[in-house]
Design an enzyme around this catalytic site. Structure first.
Site, PDB file in Angstrom:
ATOM      1  CG  ASN A  55       7.009   1.903   5.068  1.00  0.00           C
ATOM      2  OD1 ASN A  55       7.222   3.121   5.254  1.00  0.00           O
ATOM      3  ND2 ASN A  55       5.869   1.547   4.595  1.00  0.00           N
ATOM      4  CD  GLU A  57       5.660  -0.309   0.422  1.00  0.00           C
ATOM      5  OE1 GLU A  57       5.369  -0.079  -0.830  1.00  0.00           O
ATOM      6  OE2 GLU A  57       4.785  -0.486   1.221  1.00  0.00           O
ATOM      7  CB  ALA A  59      10.273  -4.535  -7.487  1.00  0.00           C
ATOM      8  CB  CYS A  66       7.689  -3.291   8.996  1.00  0.00           C
ATOM      9  SG  CYS A  66       6.215  -4.173   8.369  1.00  0.00           S
ATOM     10  CD  GLU A  68       6.363  -1.161  13.167  1.00  0.00           C
ATOM     11  OE1 GLU A  68       6.598  -1.249  12.135  1.00  0.00           O
ATOM     12  OE2 GLU A  68       4.843  -1.051  13.169  1.00  0.00           O
ATOM     13  CB  CYS A 103       2.330  -5.960  10.489  1.00  0.00           C
ATOM     14  SG  CYS A 103       4.067  -6.628  10.320  1.00  0.00           S
ATOM     15  CB  CYS A 106       6.292  -5.326  13.426  1.00  0.00           C
ATOM     16  SG  CYS A 106       7.290  -5.125  11.789  1.00  0.00           S
TER      17      CYS A 106
HETATM   18  N1  THU Z   1       4.158  -1.125   7.601  1.00  0.00           N
HETATM   19  C1  THU Z   1       4.921  -0.710   8.568  1.00  0.00           C
HETATM   20  O1  THU Z   1       6.177  -0.534   8.178  1.00  0.00           O
HETATM   21  N2  THU Z   1       4.642  -0.998   9.821  1.00  0.00           N
HETATM   22  C2  THU Z   1       3.318  -1.081  10.405  1.00  0.00           C
HETATM   23  O2  THU Z   1       3.165  -0.909  11.343  1.00  0.00           O
HETATM   24  C3  THU Z   1       2.228  -1.553   9.402  1.00  0.00           C
HETATM   25  C4  THU Z   1       2.666  -1.706   7.814  1.00  0.00           C
HETATM   26  C5  THU Z   1       4.423  -1.169   6.132  1.00  0.00           C
HETATM   27  C6  THU Z   1       4.495  -2.297   5.161  1.00  0.00           C
HETATM   28  C7  THU Z   1       4.051  -1.767   4.176  1.00  0.00           C
HETATM   29  O3  THU Z   1       5.475  -1.302   3.583  1.00  0.00           O
HETATM   30  C8  THU Z   1       3.192  -0.792   4.324  1.00  0.00           C
HETATM   31  O4  THU Z   1       3.378  -0.292   5.621  1.00  0.00           O
HETATM   32  C9  THU Z   1       1.744  -1.345   3.814  1.00  0.00           C
HETATM   33  O5  THU Z   1       1.467  -2.288   4.288  1.00  0.00           O
END
Ligand code: THU
Length: 152
Positions: A55, A57, A59, A66, A68, A103, A106
């Site tokens: 993942n 992120e 700002a 994500c 995935e 999520c 995804c």
């Molecule tokens: N996130 C993922 O990358 N994959 C998942 O399966 C669940 C959530 C990330 C998104 C965000 O950067 C962090 O986890 C918290 O939600």
């Protein structure tokens, strides 16, 4: 059609171990300064290759990507649009009670490039968690098949 109708072959132990190692290595590269929730994902493609993502992120929070989605992008870049298995490594099952599962967004992205019977394995940095099929995570899904039109 995009996905063959034949059932997926079970993963070999070697494939499972390679998926786990790739996702755990990817989790260590996650850029998650806001949530502090690092995730790594790996996908096995139809050529037996493994692709990983973490993942990343932002700002501007909704712009984060994500793990995935990143792994699927790596797979497409490498020349495959057919995912055969997915493994997700997060802090779930350890520091949090629930295992880290993909999520909702995804799940739909996985549906585009994977069949409903594709296995989705959860894990953290020490243990394997539950394994689902994509259909369990996204029942009655809308996929590429819905857009196939028969000519009049
Ligand atoms: N996130 C993922 O990358 N994959 C998942 O399966 C669940 C959530 C990330 C998104 C965000 O950067 C962090 O986890 C918290 O939600």
């Amino acid at each position: 059609m995009n996905h063959p109708a034949t059932p997926l072959k079970p993963l070999t132990d070697a494939q499972q171990q390679a998926l786990l190692a790739a996702a755990r290595a990817a989790q260590l590269k996650a850029y998650a300064p806001y949530s502090k929730y690092s995730v790594g994902a790996s996908v096995l493609d139809d050529q037996g290759r493994i692709h990983a993502g973490c993942n990343v992120e932002n700002a501007a929070y909704p712009e984060g990507v994500c793990a995935e989605a990143a792994a699927l992008s790596a797979m497409v870049l490498a020349g495959s649009t057919h995912a055969r298995a997915v493994l997700v490594v997060g802090n779930g099952g350890k520091t949090h009670s629930a295992w880290t599962t993909p999520c909702g967004g995804c799940r739909q992205k996985l549906r585009e490039l994977g069949a409903p019977d594709m296995p989705v394995q959860c894990a953290n940095d020490t243990d394997l968690g539950p394994r689902y099929t994509l259909a369990q995570l996204l029942p009655e899904s809308f996929g590429p098949d819905h857009l196939v039109r028969t000519l009049p």
